[in-house]
Motif scaffolding. Structure first.
Motif, short mmCIF file in Angstrom:
data_model
loop_
_atom_site.label_atom_id
_atom_site.label_comp_id
_atom_site.label_asym_id
_atom_site.label_seq_id
_atom_site.Cartn_x
_atom_site.Cartn_y
_atom_site.Cartn_z
N GLY A 28 0.78 -1.23 0.00
CA GLY A 28 0.00 0.00 0.00
C GLY A 28 0.81 1.29 0.00
O GLY A 28 0.26 2.37 0.17
N THR A 29 2.13 1.21 -0.18
CA THR A 29 2.97 2.41 -0.16
C THR A 29 3.30 2.93 -1.56
O THR A 29 4.09 3.87 -1.69
N GLU A 30 2.69 2.37 -2.58
CA GLU A 30 3.05 2.73 -3.96
C GLU A 30 2.91 4.22 -4.22
O GLU A 30 3.78 4.85 -4.84
N THR A 31 1.82 4.83 -3.74
CA THR A 31 1.60 6.26 -3.94
C THR A 31 2.67 7.07 -3.24
O THR A 31 3.22 8.03 -3.80
N ARG A 32 3.00 6.68 -2.01
CA ARG A 32 4.03 7.41 -1.26
C ARG A 32 5.40 7.26 -1.91
O ARG A 32 6.17 8.22 -1.96
N VAL A 33 5.70 6.10 -2.43
CA VAL A 33 6.98 5.88 -3.13
C VAL A 33 7.07 6.85 -4.32
O VAL A 33 8.09 7.50 -4.53
N ALA A 34 5.99 6.95 -5.08
CA ALA A 34 5.97 7.86 -6.24
C ALA A 34 6.11 9.31 -5.79
O ALA A 34 6.83 10.09 -6.42
N GLU A 35 5.45 9.70 -4.70
CA GLU A 35 5.53 11.08 -4.21
C GLU A 35 6.95 11.44 -3.78
O GLU A 35 7.47 12.50 -4.13
N GLU A 57 19.80 1.65 -6.33
CA GLU A 57 19.66 2.09 -4.94
C GLU A 57 18.99 3.45 -4.83
O GLU A 57 18.37 3.77 -3.83
N GLU A 58 19.14 4.29 -5.84
CA GLU A 58 18.57 5.64 -5.81
C GLU A 58 17.11 5.67 -6.26
O GLU A 58 16.42 6.65 -6.02
N ALA A 59 16.66 4.63 -6.92
CA ALA A 59 15.28 4.59 -7.40
C ALA A 59 14.33 4.66 -6.21
O ALA A 59 14.62 4.12 -5.15
N PRO A 60 13.22 5.36 -6.37
CA PRO A 60 12.25 5.41 -5.27
C PRO A 60 11.84 4.00 -4.90
O PRO A 60 11.55 3.16 -5.77
N GLN A 61 11.85 3.71 -3.60
CA GLN A 61 11.54 2.37 -3.16
C GLN A 61 11.06 2.38 -1.72
O GLN A 61 11.21 3.36 -1.00
N CYS A 62 10.51 1.27 -1.31
CA CYS A 62 10.09 1.06 0.07
C CYS A 62 10.82 -0.15 0.59
O CYS A 62 11.05 -1.12 -0.14
N TYR A 63 11.21 -0.09 1.86
CA TYR A 63 11.74 -1.29 2.49
C TYR A 63 11.23 -1.35 3.92
O TYR A 63 10.95 -0.33 4.54
N ALA A 64 11.05 -2.56 4.39
CA ALA A 64 10.56 -2.80 5.75
C ALA A 64 11.59 -3.63 6.48
O ALA A 64 12.11 -4.61 5.95
N ASP A 65 11.90 -3.21 7.71
CA ASP A 65 12.89 -3.92 8.50
C ASP A 65 12.48 -3.84 9.97
O ASP A 65 12.38 -2.75 10.53
N SER A 66 12.23 -4.97 10.56
CA SER A 66 11.88 -5.06 11.99
C SER A 66 10.73 -4.14 12.36
O SER A 66 10.75 -3.50 13.41
N SER A 72 12.34 5.60 0.35
CA SER A 72 13.54 6.38 0.06
C SER A 72 13.68 6.66 -1.43
O SER A 72 13.11 5.96 -2.26
N ALA A 73 14.43 7.71 -1.73
CA ALA A 73 14.78 8.07 -3.10
C ALA A 73 16.08 8.87 -3.03
O ALA A 73 16.37 9.50 -2.02
N GLY A 74 16.84 8.84 -4.10
CA GLY A 74 18.10 9.56 -4.09
C GLY A 74 18.54 10.01 -5.46
O GLY A 74 17.95 9.65 -6.48
N ARG A 75 19.56 10.82 -5.47
CA ARG A 75 20.21 11.29 -6.69
C ARG A 75 21.70 11.44 -6.37
O ARG A 75 22.08 11.74 -5.25
N THR A 76 22.52 11.28 -7.41
CA THR A 76 23.96 11.49 -7.28
C THR A 76 24.38 12.49 -8.34
O THR A 76 23.97 12.38 -9.50
N TYR A 77 25.20 13.44 -7.94
CA TYR A 77 25.66 14.49 -8.85
C TYR A 77 27.17 14.59 -8.82
O TYR A 77 27.80 14.47 -7.76
N ALA A 78 27.75 14.83 -9.98
CA ALA A 78 29.17 15.19 -10.07
C ALA A 78 29.23 16.71 -9.92
O ALA A 78 28.36 17.42 -10.43
N PHE A 79 30.24 17.18 -9.22
CA PHE A 79 30.36 18.62 -9.01
C PHE A 79 31.83 19.01 -8.91
O PHE A 79 32.54 18.51 -8.04
N PRO A 80 32.29 19.92 -9.78
CA PRO A 80 33.70 20.28 -9.77
C PRO A 80 34.06 21.38 -8.76
O PRO A 80 35.23 21.68 -8.58
N GLY A 81 33.07 21.97 -8.12
CA GLY A 81 33.32 23.09 -7.22
C GLY A 81 33.54 22.66 -5.78
O GLY A 81 33.72 21.49 -5.47
N ALA A 82 33.47 23.66 -4.91
CA ALA A 82 33.70 23.44 -3.48
C ALA A 82 32.44 22.91 -2.79
O ALA A 82 31.32 23.23 -3.19
#
Length: 136
Positions: A28-35, A57-66, A72-82
């Motif tokens: 039932g978390t599909e909507t929240r994963v998309a949000e 690993e960065e794709a929106p997903q749900c996990y259950a543990d205990s 969760s969702a994520g992004r990774t960026y390359a950045f040449p600055g400070a």
């Protein structure tokens, strides 16, 4: 069998966990994963930052543990600055989007909170990663 059940019930009573909490899952978390995956802050980035190909690993997903259910969702960026440029960008972008600095963040951590979500900015050798965690 009755001793095993009694042991589980006693352990759950002592730890404050119920069997229902331990049985929680991502159903039932599909909507929240998309949000969470569509949050604008994940696509916000400073000038000169370039998005890297998203990993599984960065794709929106749900996990259950205990008994904890986390989206969760994520992004990774390359950045040449400070790093300071990245930090300044996310402090401003997060503030404008209703995020606030997490008072429980440790020294040097860049973590923001909004409702039941946390946004962290983690630096790498060649850039940085963003992760949003939403506790359901």
């Amino acid at each position: 069998m009755s001793r095993l059940l009694a042991g589980v019930l006693m352990a759950s009573a002592l730890t404050g966990c119920s069997l229902m909490e331990l049985a929680r899952d991502c159903e039932g978390t599909e909507t929240r994963v998309a949000e969470v995956g569509a949050l604008g802050i994940l696509d916000s980035r400073p000038d000169r930052a370039t998005a890297r190909q998203r990993s599984e690993e960065e794709a929106p997903q749900c996990y259950a543990d205990s008994g904890d259910v986390v989206v969760s969702a994520g992004r990774t960026y390359a950045f040449p600055g400070a790093r300071a440029e990245v930090a300044a960008h996310y402090r401003e972008a997060a503030r404008k989007d209703g995020w606030r600095p997490d008072p429980d963040a440790g020294p040097g951590e860049l973590i923001f909170a909004k409702a039941d979500m946390y946004l962290s900015v983690d630096f790498t050798r060649t850039g940085y990663g963003l992760t949003v965690l939403s506790f359901e």
